[in-house]
Write an enzyme that holds these catalytic residues in place. Structure first.
Site, PDB file in Angstrom:
ATOM      1  N   GLY A 128      29.310   9.225 -38.356  1.00  0.00           N
ATOM      2  CA  GLY A 128      29.624   8.759 -39.703  1.00  0.00           C
ATOM      3  C   GLY A 128      28.548   7.851 -40.258  1.00  0.00           C
ATOM      4  N   ASN A 129      28.826   7.283 -41.411  1.00  0.00           N
ATOM      5  CA  ASN A 129      27.862   6.389 -42.057  1.00  0.00           C
ATOM      6  C   ASN A 129      27.763   5.046 -41.342  1.00  0.00           C
ATOM      7  OD1 ASN A 129      26.741   7.686 -44.484  1.00  0.00           O
ATOM      8  ND2 ASN A 129      28.902   7.954 -44.981  1.00  0.00           N
ATOM      9  N   VAL A 173      31.691  17.989 -43.663  1.00  0.00           N
ATOM     10  CA  VAL A 173      32.382  18.645 -42.542  1.00  0.00           C
ATOM     11  C   VAL A 173      33.461  17.736 -41.965  1.00  0.00           C
ATOM     12  CG1 VAL A 173      30.724  17.919 -40.767  1.00  0.00           C
ATOM     13  CG2 VAL A 173      32.027  20.047 -40.472  1.00  0.00           C
ATOM     14  N   ASP A 174      33.331  16.418 -42.133  1.00  0.00           N
ATOM     15  CA  ASP A 174      34.399  15.517 -41.663  1.00  0.00           C
ATOM     16  C   ASP A 174      35.692  15.780 -42.426  1.00  0.00           C
ATOM     17  OD1 ASP A 174      33.166  14.504 -43.976  1.00  0.00           O
ATOM     18  OD2 ASP A 174      33.461  12.407 -43.401  1.00  0.00           O
ATOM     19  N   ARG A 175      35.569  16.065 -43.697  1.00  0.00           N
ATOM     20  CA  ARG A 175      36.754  16.390 -44.508  1.00  0.00           C
ATOM     21  C   ARG A 175      37.354  17.726 -44.073  1.00  0.00           C
ATOM     22  NH1 ARG A 175      34.815  16.024 -50.548  1.00  0.00           N
ATOM     23  NH2 ARG A 175      36.995  16.607 -50.900  1.00  0.00           N
ATOM     24  N   ILE A 182      29.515   6.062 -34.679  1.00  0.00           N
ATOM     25  CA  ILE A 182      29.732   7.387 -34.078  1.00  0.00           C
ATOM     26  C   ILE A 182      31.037   7.320 -33.278  1.00  0.00           C
ATOM     27  CG2 ILE A 182      28.805   9.115 -32.483  1.00  0.00           C
ATOM     28  CD1 ILE A 182      26.007   7.699 -32.940  1.00  0.00           C
ATOM     29  N   THR A 217      33.939   4.534 -44.180  1.00  0.00           N
ATOM     30  CA  THR A 217      32.958   3.876 -45.050  1.00  0.00           C
ATOM     31  C   THR A 217      33.293   4.228 -46.496  1.00  0.00           C
ATOM     32  OG1 THR A 217      31.351   4.242 -43.291  1.00  0.00           O
ATOM     33  CG2 THR A 217      30.494   3.525 -45.417  1.00  0.00           C
TER      34      THR A 217
HETATM   35  N1  LIG Z   1      41.808   0.394 -38.680  1.00  0.00           N
HETATM   36  C1  LIG Z   1      40.935  -0.096 -39.568  1.00  0.00           C
HETATM   37  N2  LIG Z   1      41.276  -1.105 -40.397  1.00  0.00           N
HETATM   38  C2  LIG Z   1      40.413  -1.582 -41.305  1.00  0.00           C
HETATM   39  N3  LIG Z   1      39.155  -1.137 -41.471  1.00  0.00           N
HETATM   40  C3  LIG Z   1      38.759  -0.155 -40.665  1.00  0.00           C
HETATM   41  C4  LIG Z   1      39.603   0.437 -39.683  1.00  0.00           C
HETATM   42  N4  LIG Z   1      38.923   1.425 -39.059  1.00  0.00           N
HETATM   43  C5  LIG Z   1      37.711   1.444 -39.622  1.00  0.00           C
HETATM   44  N5  LIG Z   1      37.592   0.509 -40.581  1.00  0.00           N
HETATM   45  C6  LIG Z   1      36.427   0.236 -41.409  1.00  0.00           C
HETATM   46  O1  LIG Z   1      35.960   1.498 -41.888  1.00  0.00           O
HETATM   47  C7  LIG Z   1      34.539   1.564 -41.770  1.00  0.00           C
HETATM   48  C8  LIG Z   1      34.097   2.606 -40.780  1.00  0.00           C
HETATM   49  O2  LIG Z   1      34.897   3.741 -40.903  1.00  0.00           O
HETATM   50  P1  LIG Z   1      34.790   4.925 -39.867  1.00  0.00           P
HETATM   51  O3  LIG Z   1      35.564   6.067 -40.419  1.00  0.00           O
HETATM   52  O4  LIG Z   1      35.139   4.425 -38.493  1.00  0.00           O
HETATM   53  O5  LIG Z   1      33.262   5.210 -39.816  1.00  0.00           O
HETATM   54  P2  LIG Z   1      32.329   6.214 -40.618  1.00  0.00           P
HETATM   55  O6  LIG Z   1      32.442   5.931 -42.066  1.00  0.00           O
HETATM   56  O7  LIG Z   1      31.027   5.876 -39.993  1.00  0.00           O
HETATM   57  O8  LIG Z   1      32.840   7.594 -40.269  1.00  0.00           O
HETATM   58  C9  LIG Z   1      34.079   0.179 -41.346  1.00  0.00           C
HETATM   59  O9  LIG Z   1      33.795  -0.555 -42.514  1.00  0.00           O
HETATM   60  C10 LIG Z   1      35.298  -0.352 -40.616  1.00  0.00           C
HETATM   61  O10 LIG Z   1      35.332  -1.759 -40.628  1.00  0.00           O
HETATM   62  C1  LIG Z   2      32.540  11.160 -48.271  1.00  0.00           C
HETATM   63  C2  LIG Z   2      31.808  11.055 -46.924  1.00  0.00           C
HETATM   64  C3  LIG Z   2      30.573  10.206 -47.119  1.00  0.00           C
HETATM   65  C4  LIG Z   2      32.752  10.359 -45.915  1.00  0.00           C
HETATM   66  O1  LIG Z   2      32.004   9.814 -44.878  1.00  0.00           O
HETATM   67  P1  LIG Z   2      32.459   8.586 -43.902  1.00  0.00           P
HETATM   68  O2  LIG Z   2      33.235   7.570 -44.672  1.00  0.00           O
HETATM   69  O3  LIG Z   2      33.328   9.221 -42.825  1.00  0.00           O
HETATM   70  O4  LIG Z   2      31.195   8.056 -43.330  1.00  0.00           O
HETATM   71  C5  LIG Z   2      31.451  12.472 -46.418  1.00  0.00           C
HETATM   72  O5  LIG Z   2      32.599  13.262 -46.340  1.00  0.00           O
HETATM   73  C6  LIG Z   2      30.415  13.179 -47.289  1.00  0.00           C
HETATM   74  O6  LIG Z   2      29.269  12.780 -47.356  1.00  0.00           O
HETATM   75  N1  LIG Z   2      30.831  14.278 -47.948  1.00  0.00           N
HETATM   76  C7  LIG Z   2      29.887  15.089 -48.704  1.00  0.00           C
HETATM   77  C8  LIG Z   2      30.318  15.260 -50.131  1.00  0.00           C
HETATM   78  C9  LIG Z   2      31.631  16.012 -50.289  1.00  0.00           C
HETATM   79  O7  LIG Z   2      32.392  16.202 -49.320  1.00  0.00           O
HETATM   80  O8  LIG Z   2      31.934  16.446 -51.433  1.00  0.00           O
END
Ligand SMILES: Nc1ncnc2c1ncn2[C@@H]1O[C@H](COP(=O)(O)OP(=O)(O)O)[C@@H](O)[C@H]1O
Ligand SMILES: CC(C)(COP(=O)(O)O)[C@@H](O)C(=O)NCCC(=O)O
Length: 144
Positions: A13-14, A98-100, A17, A122
């Site tokens: 993720g952003n 792809v996460d979505r 990992i 994020t």
């Molecule tokens: N259970 C939670 N409660 C509050 N904030 C959270 C929680 N889990 C993650 N976050 C926040 O979300 C962000 C990271 O989200 P995450 O989905 O884990 O990572 P990414 O965006 O890299 O995929 C960070 O800012 C983190 O502090």
């Molecule tokens: C919106 C996201 C940045 C979410 O990322 P994350 O918060 O998990 O880091 C990611 O799904 C993304 O870059 N999507 C591409 C644009 C789209 O799905 O329309």
């Protein structure tokens, strides 16, 4: 959702990992790491790795290097037009993070009715899927 043995799942993720791993004893491990080298402690039983990442080219390359050096095959997965009863709403499929896509597939596997899946990371994402498995669309919002 169960994870097959010897397979490592990575969500790059952003911010961090996330990983899911089932070791050879069947024990499940979930966790968060920051960089590719953090994988080294957990690779002993891994045969295959599937990587979900939107962008993050440098981090993905570093991860792939660690995996290759440890004789682990890896696949960088992508959104698809349709899979396992789910059809993507996007006309340009590779534009959907792809996460979505994976979040929708996981929900669809557990629940065959109408649903919305919200992912707070994020960014915050929401995707809506109807009971036939048609993705109706979604949105992305900034988190705090
Ligand atoms: N259970 C939670 N409660 C509050 N904030 C959270 C929680 N889990 C993650 N976050 C926040 O979300 C962000 C990271 O989200 P995450 O989905 O884990 O990572 P990414 O965006 O890299 O995929 C960070 O800012 C983190 O502090
Ligand atoms: C919106 C996201 C940045 C979410 O990322 P994350 O918060 O998990 O880091 C990611 O799904 C993304 O870059 N999507 C591409 C644009 C789209 O799905 O329309």
């Amino acid at each position: 959702m169960s994870v097959p043995n010897n397979i490592l799942l990575l969500d790059v993720g952003n911010t961090c990992i996330k990983y899911a791993l089932v070791d050879s004893t069947g024990k499940k491990h979930f966790g968060v790491i920051q960089k590719a080298d953090d994988l080294l402690a957990m690779l002993a039983t891994v045969k295959t790795c599937y990587i979900s990442a939107v962008g993050q080219k440098i981090k993905v390359k570093e991860i792939q290097t660690v995996l290759t050096d440890n004789n682990i095959e890896s696949y960088h997965i992508a959104s698809q037009a349709a899979f396992a009863g789910l059809t993507c709403a996007y006309q340009k499929i590779n534009k959907l993070g792809v996460d979505r896509w994976l979040a929708m597939l996981a929900c669809r596997k557990q629940y065959a009715g109408n649903f919305a899946v919200l992912d707070f990371g994020t960014a915050m994402t929401c995707d809506v899927v109807n009971a036939t498995g048609q993705h109706l669309g979604g949105w992305i919002a900034p988190m705090f």
